[in-house]
Design a protein around this motif. Structure first.
Motif, short mmCIF file in Angstrom:
data_model
loop_
_atom_site.label_atom_id
_atom_site.label_comp_id
_atom_site.label_asym_id
_atom_site.label_seq_id
_atom_site.Cartn_x
_atom_site.Cartn_y
_atom_site.Cartn_z
N CYS A 148 0.83 -1.20 0.00
CA CYS A 148 0.00 0.00 0.00
C CYS A 148 0.87 1.26 0.00
O CYS A 148 0.57 2.22 -0.70
CB CYS A 148 -0.93 -0.04 1.21
SG CYS A 148 -2.12 1.29 1.21
N ALA A 149 1.93 1.24 0.79
CA ALA A 149 2.83 2.41 0.84
C ALA A 149 3.50 2.64 -0.51
O ALA A 149 3.64 3.78 -0.95
CB ALA A 149 3.86 2.22 1.94
N LEU A 150 3.91 1.56 -1.16
CA LEU A 150 4.55 1.69 -2.47
C LEU A 150 3.57 2.23 -3.51
O LEU A 150 3.94 3.06 -4.33
CB LEU A 150 5.11 0.33 -2.91
CG LEU A 150 5.96 0.33 -4.16
CD1 LEU A 150 7.21 1.18 -3.95
CD2 LEU A 150 6.35 -1.08 -4.53
N ALA A 151 2.34 1.77 -3.46
CA ALA A 151 1.33 2.23 -4.41
C ALA A 151 0.99 3.71 -4.22
O ALA A 151 0.59 4.37 -5.17
CB ALA A 151 0.06 1.38 -4.29
N TRP A 192 1.66 10.07 -4.34
CA TRP A 192 0.69 11.04 -3.82
C TRP A 192 1.01 11.49 -2.40
O TRP A 192 0.77 12.63 -2.06
CB TRP A 192 -0.72 10.46 -3.86
CG TRP A 192 -1.15 10.17 -5.25
CD1 TRP A 192 -1.60 11.08 -6.17
CD2 TRP A 192 -1.14 8.92 -5.90
NE1 TRP A 192 -1.87 10.46 -7.35
CE2 TRP A 192 -1.60 9.11 -7.21
CE3 TRP A 192 -0.79 7.63 -5.51
CZ2 TRP A 192 -1.73 8.08 -8.13
CZ3 TRP A 192 -0.92 6.60 -6.42
CH2 TRP A 192 -1.38 6.84 -7.72
N SER A 193 1.52 10.59 -1.59
CA SER A 193 1.75 10.89 -0.17
C SER A 193 3.12 10.35 0.23
O SER A 193 3.22 9.33 0.91
CB SER A 193 0.68 10.24 0.69
OG SER A 193 -0.60 10.51 0.20
N PHE A 194 4.17 11.05 -0.16
CA PHE A 194 5.51 10.52 0.06
C PHE A 194 5.83 10.39 1.55
O PHE A 194 6.28 9.34 2.01
CB PHE A 194 6.56 11.42 -0.62
CG PHE A 194 7.95 10.92 -0.44
CD1 PHE A 194 8.41 9.85 -1.18
CD2 PHE A 194 8.80 11.52 0.49
CE1 PHE A 194 9.70 9.38 -1.01
CE2 PHE A 194 10.09 11.04 0.66
CZ PHE A 194 10.53 9.98 -0.08
N THR A 195 5.59 11.43 2.33
CA THR A 195 5.93 11.40 3.76
C THR A 195 5.14 10.34 4.50
O THR A 195 5.68 9.58 5.31
CB THR A 195 5.67 12.78 4.39
OG1 THR A 195 6.33 13.77 3.63
CG2 THR A 195 6.16 12.83 5.81
N PHE A 196 3.86 10.27 4.23
CA PHE A 196 3.00 9.28 4.86
C PHE A 196 3.40 7.87 4.44
O PHE A 196 3.37 6.93 5.25
CB PHE A 196 1.55 9.58 4.48
CG PHE A 196 0.50 8.96 5.36
CD1 PHE A 196 0.81 8.24 6.50
CD2 PHE A 196 -0.84 9.11 5.04
CE1 PHE A 196 -0.17 7.69 7.30
CE2 PHE A 196 -1.83 8.56 5.83
CZ PHE A 196 -1.49 7.85 6.97
N SER A 197 3.82 7.69 3.19
CA SER A 197 4.26 6.38 2.72
C SER A 197 5.56 5.95 3.39
O SER A 197 5.72 4.78 3.75
CB SER A 197 4.45 6.39 1.21
OG SER A 197 3.22 6.55 0.56
N SER A 229 -6.38 5.04 1.69
CA SER A 229 -5.79 3.70 1.69
C SER A 229 -4.69 3.58 2.75
O SER A 229 -4.55 2.54 3.39
CB SER A 229 -5.25 3.34 0.31
OG SER A 229 -4.25 4.24 -0.08
N LEU A 230 -3.93 4.65 2.98
CA LEU A 230 -2.93 4.61 4.04
C LEU A 230 -3.57 4.71 5.41
O LEU A 230 -3.06 4.17 6.39
CB LEU A 230 -1.89 5.71 3.84
CG LEU A 230 -0.97 5.53 2.64
CD1 LEU A 230 -0.04 6.73 2.48
CD2 LEU A 230 -0.17 4.25 2.74
N LEU A 231 -4.73 5.36 5.49
CA LEU A 231 -5.47 5.37 6.76
C LEU A 231 -5.97 3.97 7.09
O LEU A 231 -5.97 3.57 8.26
CB LEU A 231 -6.64 6.36 6.69
CG LEU A 231 -7.50 6.43 7.94
CD1 LEU A 231 -6.69 6.96 9.11
CD2 LEU A 231 -8.73 7.27 7.70
#
Length: 144
Positions: free
Chosen positions: A35-38, A42-47, A112-114
């Motif tokens: 999920c982080a890679l996908a 869009w959300s580099f820091t959160f990934s 998705s990261l949430l």
């Protein structure tokens, strides 16, 4: 006597959570990096935070996977519990999920990261229930 039977049945149900907790933990360890890679664009820091979280979960769940998958090492279960207690994992995973919630609000409203953070929180909660069942700290009146 009825209260004692109820407490015993709840205790047995809570004891099942320890097995489900590490199953969900292993599934979460597999899901978080994907999920982080996908969502890296869009959300580099959160990934990056989610990748770090996956590393912490992998370190926490790897001993259990090794000990449950290799039958000759199953007698070392006491060592695993001393290495990472259910309560310690529950508190660490809860703090990671809370930190992920802060990242969600501050940096990126990425759903998705949430969901990854919710899964980590669920693993932490299952380990908390396993800790309650393992230490017999469940009180059917207070914890209902």
């Amino acid at each position: 006597q009825i209260a004692a039977q109820g407490a015993a049945s709840v205790h047995s149900v809570l004891a099942v959570w320890s097995g489900w907790a590490w199953c969900l933990g292993v599934a979460t360890v597999a899901y978080l990096p994907l999920c982080a890679l996908a969502n890296m664009v869009w959300s580099f820091t959160f990934s990056v935070y989610t990748f770090g979280e996956a590393g912490v979960l992998a370190m926490g769940e790897l001993p259990l996977v090794v000990f449950f998958c290799v039958p000759t090492l199953s007698h070392h279960q006491v060592t695993v519990k001393k290495f990472a207690s259910y309560k310690g994992k529950a508190m660490l995973y809860g703090m990671l999920a809370a930190g992920g919630g802060v990242y969600f609000v501050q940096y990126s409203w990425n759903i998705s990261l949430l969901i990854c953070q919710v899964l980590v929180g669920c693993v932490g909660m299952m380990y908390w229930w396993a800790h309650k069942a393992d230490t017999c700290e469940y009180d059917p009146v207070l914890d209902a």
